[in-house]
Design a protein around this motif. Structure first.
Motif, PDB file in Angstrom:
ATOM      1  N   TYR A 129       0.723  -1.152   0.074  1.00  0.00           N
ATOM      2  CA  TYR A 129       0.065  -0.043  -0.089  1.00  0.00           C
ATOM      3  C   TYR A 129       0.778   1.330   0.039  1.00  0.00           C
ATOM      4  O   TYR A 129       2.027   1.330   0.338  1.00  0.00           O
ATOM      5  CB  TYR A 129      -0.857   0.027   1.026  1.00  0.00           C
ATOM      6  CG  TYR A 129      -1.949  -1.134   1.191  1.00  0.00           C
ATOM      7  CD1 TYR A 129      -1.717  -2.473   1.334  1.00  0.00           C
ATOM      8  CD2 TYR A 129      -3.218  -0.505   1.088  1.00  0.00           C
ATOM      9  CE1 TYR A 129      -2.785  -3.039   1.534  1.00  0.00           C
ATOM     10  CE2 TYR A 129      -4.248  -1.510   0.996  1.00  0.00           C
ATOM     11  CZ  TYR A 129      -4.142  -2.739   1.421  1.00  0.00           C
ATOM     12  OH  TYR A 129      -5.205  -3.724   1.305  1.00  0.00           O
TER      13      TYR A 129
ATOM     14  N   ALA B 102      -3.356  -1.709  -8.675  1.00  0.00           N
ATOM     15  CA  ALA B 102      -3.914  -0.467  -9.082  1.00  0.00           C
ATOM     16  C   ALA B 102      -3.893  -0.280 -10.439  1.00  0.00           C
ATOM     17  O   ALA B 102      -2.806  -0.454 -10.989  1.00  0.00           O
ATOM     18  CB  ALA B 102      -3.471   0.493  -7.942  1.00  0.00           C
TER      19      ALA B 102
ATOM     20  N   GLN C 125       0.718   5.631   0.514  1.00  0.00           N
ATOM     21  CA  GLN C 125       0.190   6.937   1.126  1.00  0.00           C
ATOM     22  C   GLN C 125       1.154   8.031   0.947  1.00  0.00           C
ATOM     23  O   GLN C 125       2.023   8.121   1.610  1.00  0.00           O
ATOM     24  CB  GLN C 125      -0.250   6.770   2.872  1.00  0.00           C
ATOM     25  CG  GLN C 125      -1.203   7.919   3.338  1.00  0.00           C
ATOM     26  CD  GLN C 125      -1.593   7.596   4.624  1.00  0.00           C
ATOM     27  OE1 GLN C 125      -1.039   6.839   5.379  1.00  0.00           O
ATOM     28  NE2 GLN C 125      -2.839   8.474   4.937  1.00  0.00           N
TER      29      GLN C 125
ATOM     30  N   GLU D 164      -3.927   3.606  -0.113  1.00  0.00           N
ATOM     31  CA  GLU D 164      -4.277   2.747  -1.042  1.00  0.00           C
ATOM     32  C   GLU D 164      -3.559   1.692  -1.507  1.00  0.00           C
ATOM     33  O   GLU D 164      -2.272   1.411  -1.078  1.00  0.00           O
ATOM     34  CB  GLU D 164      -4.392   3.747  -2.596  1.00  0.00           C
ATOM     35  CG  GLU D 164      -3.141   4.137  -3.074  1.00  0.00           C
ATOM     36  CD  GLU D 164      -3.146   4.977  -4.308  1.00  0.00           C
ATOM     37  OE1 GLU D 164      -4.205   5.099  -4.873  1.00  0.00           O
ATOM     38  OE2 GLU D 164      -2.144   5.489  -4.774  1.00  0.00           O
TER      39      GLU D 164
END
Length: 117
Positions: A37, A60, A39, A46
């Motif tokens: 993830y 993603a 940030q 995310e």
């Protein structure tokens, strides 16, 4: 308690590459999902990339074709190869591991990635 330790972050120029590594304190075989993830300042954390217990992956949309997640169950590591880095990739990157039953969710402390000329 599982401990996750990230490494490999740093400063890179646009278009460059970095390889992040997440080392687990124990076996990662039983985790249902492991992932990376990120940030960025003033933004929510995310999911960048995830790898599931039997090897399937998810990314993603913003990193598809540029980032690759991999898992080494012998070394108990998860890596994130990041190519064609752009300034918008600048963030703190966190390693995550999940057990779904019973529920368990583990985080590393993060590693900073900065993409700048």
């Amino acid at each position: 308690q599982v401990q996750l330790v990230e490494s490999g972050g740093g400063l890179v120029q646009p278009g460059g590459s970095l390889r992040l590594s997440c080392a687990a304190s124990g076996s990662i075989v039983s985790f249902n999902k492991m992932g990376w993830y990120r940030q960025a300042p003033d933004k929510e954390r995310e999911l960048v990339a995830g790898i599931f217990q039997y090897g399937s992956t998810t990314y993603a949309d913003s990193v598809k074709g540029r980032f690759t997640i991999a898992r080494d169950t012998g070394e108990n590591t998860v890596t994130l190869q990041m190519n064609s880095l752009q300034p918008e990739d600048t963030a703190v990157y966190y390693c995550n591991a999940e057990h779904w039953f019973p529920r368990g969710n583990y985080w590393g402390r993060g590693t900073q990635v900065t993409v700048s000329s």
